[in-house]
Scaffold this motif. Structure first.
Motif, PDB file in Angstrom:
ATOM      1  N   GLU A 168     -10.557  -4.359  -2.283  1.00  0.00           N
ATOM      2  CA  GLU A 168     -10.155  -2.498  -1.908  1.00  0.00           C
ATOM      3  C   GLU A 168      -9.413  -1.969  -1.821  1.00  0.00           C
ATOM      4  O   GLU A 168      -9.971  -1.226  -2.655  1.00  0.00           O
ATOM      5  N   ARG A 169      -8.777  -2.437  -1.970  1.00  0.00           N
ATOM      6  CA  ARG A 169      -7.410  -1.341  -2.537  1.00  0.00           C
ATOM      7  C   ARG A 169      -7.438  -1.637  -4.042  1.00  0.00           C
ATOM      8  O   ARG A 169      -7.299   0.364  -4.143  1.00  0.00           O
ATOM      9  N   PHE A 226       1.349  -1.326   0.252  1.00  0.00           N
ATOM     10  CA  PHE A 226      -0.030  -0.077  -0.259  1.00  0.00           C
ATOM     11  C   PHE A 226       0.994   1.293  -0.242  1.00  0.00           C
ATOM     12  O   PHE A 226       1.934   1.481   0.437  1.00  0.00           O
ATOM     13  N   SER A 249      -7.466  -0.485   5.172  1.00  0.00           N
ATOM     14  CA  SER A 249      -7.910  -0.641   4.085  1.00  0.00           C
ATOM     15  C   SER A 249      -8.678  -2.706   4.203  1.00  0.00           C
ATOM     16  O   SER A 249      -9.464  -2.979   4.672  1.00  0.00           O
TER      17      SER A 249
END
Ligand SMILES: Cc1ncc(COP(=O)(O)O)c(C=O)c1O
Length: 367
Positions: free
Chosen positions: A223-224, A75, A84
């Protein structure tokens, strides 16, 4: 491999490129936003830079290897990784436990963004984590906690969480996977800032999530993709490049931290010292049971804020900076940021300078 090799060998091997004759030994970064597409639309392939990148893949497989995970996801920062995971696993109606004495922005995120969505957020100190887990759905533990350096018994916490189906997330930023492997102690997910000792040069921000739960990791990856908090390819490459020397750097940082803690313990200007590696530290026994190394952070208390500023002025080696884990020894007066600590409380991050030079410098600066 983890059990077989020492830390420097593990970090060098984890960061190494594949042995392919004619290919670079040190992998170059792959900056890319769009990939050529195949006419065969069913073929799995890289398509777009927010969903995949070859440099991420290398970094992520190195991080998974070091953490003892089946996969890892990178990330753009530690906070991006942590939030996240929270967005994926914490649902309205759940009870979330976050560290009251750990990195303050994690509890700020929980109270400012998750509580208004119907999540019950409980801020709990390291000493009370196990008791609080008895009535939680998700527990975020940080150990040693930054900045007080108290330690959470991860094995005991893992047993409680497992027995009631709660998810245990451990922030492994300060100890790094070279100092502690939370997944082997019962954590479901590791989250961490790679901005600190793991990359170690104070020149990039990065974060990651590591786990053996394939379904949760797939949801975090999704989600990322949708939230877009990705790591730039150049930062991924810098982090990968830095991982190779992480074992060597961390070894020196931990060595310097113990030497500094021992000196500070006996110094008349110092009111209190915390370092899990000190035999008399209240957390030492638990730390010995779960940590391979005790980390590069030492916390101590001087008389007041002015005494901390004097220390920095008089030292020829120490820099005043927030963040930690870099090559340079640095100090941060944490009350400046609102941490619930005394005005003279200092978090010192030990760098890789020669131990004798550091001890002589700080001894003189405190005199
Ligand atoms: C323990 C801990 N976790 C997470 C973070 C957040 O990391 P980042 O600054 O890379 O977002 C920090 C930052 O200081 C930290 O100390």
């Amino acid at each position: 491999m983890n059990g077989q090799y020492g830390d420097s060998t593990r970090s060098v091997k984890a960061a190494a490129s594949q042995h392919v004759p004619g290919q670079p030994v040190a992998s170059p970064p792959v900056p890319v936003s769009a990939y050529h597409l195949s006419a065969d639309e069913s073929q799995p392939m890289d398509t777009y830079g927010r969903s995949s990148n070859p440099t991420w893949r290398q970094l992520e497989s190195a991080l998974a290897e070091l953490e003892g995970a089946t996969s890892a996801l990178s990330f753009g920062s530690g906070m991006a990784a942590i939030t996240s995971v929270l967005r994926v696993i914490v649902k309205p109606g759940m009870t979330l436990v976050v560290p009251a004495d750990g990195y303050y922005q994690v509890r700020l995120y929980a109270t400012e963004y998750l509580a208004p969505l119907g999540v019950t957020v409980r801020e709990v100190s390291a000493a009370d984590m196990c008791a609080a887990a008895e009535s939680a759905d998700v527990v975020v533990a940080e150990t040693p906690v930054n900045p007080t350096l108290d330690v959470v018994d991860l094995h005991a916490l893992g047993i409680i969480c497992r027995s009631r189906g709660a998810t245990l997330v451990v922030d492994n930023t300060a100890p790094t996977p070279l100092g502690q492997q939370p997944l082997s102690l019962g954590a479901d997910l590791v989250v961490a800032s790679a901005t600190k000792a793991l990359s170690g040069h104070s020149d990039l921000l990065a974060g990651y999530v590591a786990s053996c739960h394939a379904e949760v990791m797939a949801a975090v990856e999704r989600e990322r993709l949708l939230a877009g908090a990705i790591l730039g390819p150049f930062e991924a490459w810098l982090a990968l490049r830095s991982l190779g020397s992480a074992g060597l750097r961390f070894e020196r940082q931990c060595h310097n931290a113990l030497a500094m803690a021992l000196m500070l313990r006996d110094h008349p200007a110092v009111r209190a010292v915390r370092y899990p590696g000190l035999p008399e530290d209240p957390a030492h026994a638990v730390a010995c049971a779960q940590m391979r190394r005790f980390g590069g952070l030492v916390s101590f208390e001087l008389a007041d804020a002015a005494a901390v500023h004097r220390l920095v002025e008089r030292s020829a080696l120490v820099v005043s900076a927030t963040s930690f884990g870099g090559l340079h020894t640095s100090v941060d007066r944490r009350a400046r940021w609102g941490d619930p600590v005394a005005d003279g409380f200092v978090r010192m991050s030990l760098g890789i300078e020669d131990t004798d030079d550091l001890i002589a410098d700080i001894t003189a600066a405190l005199a």
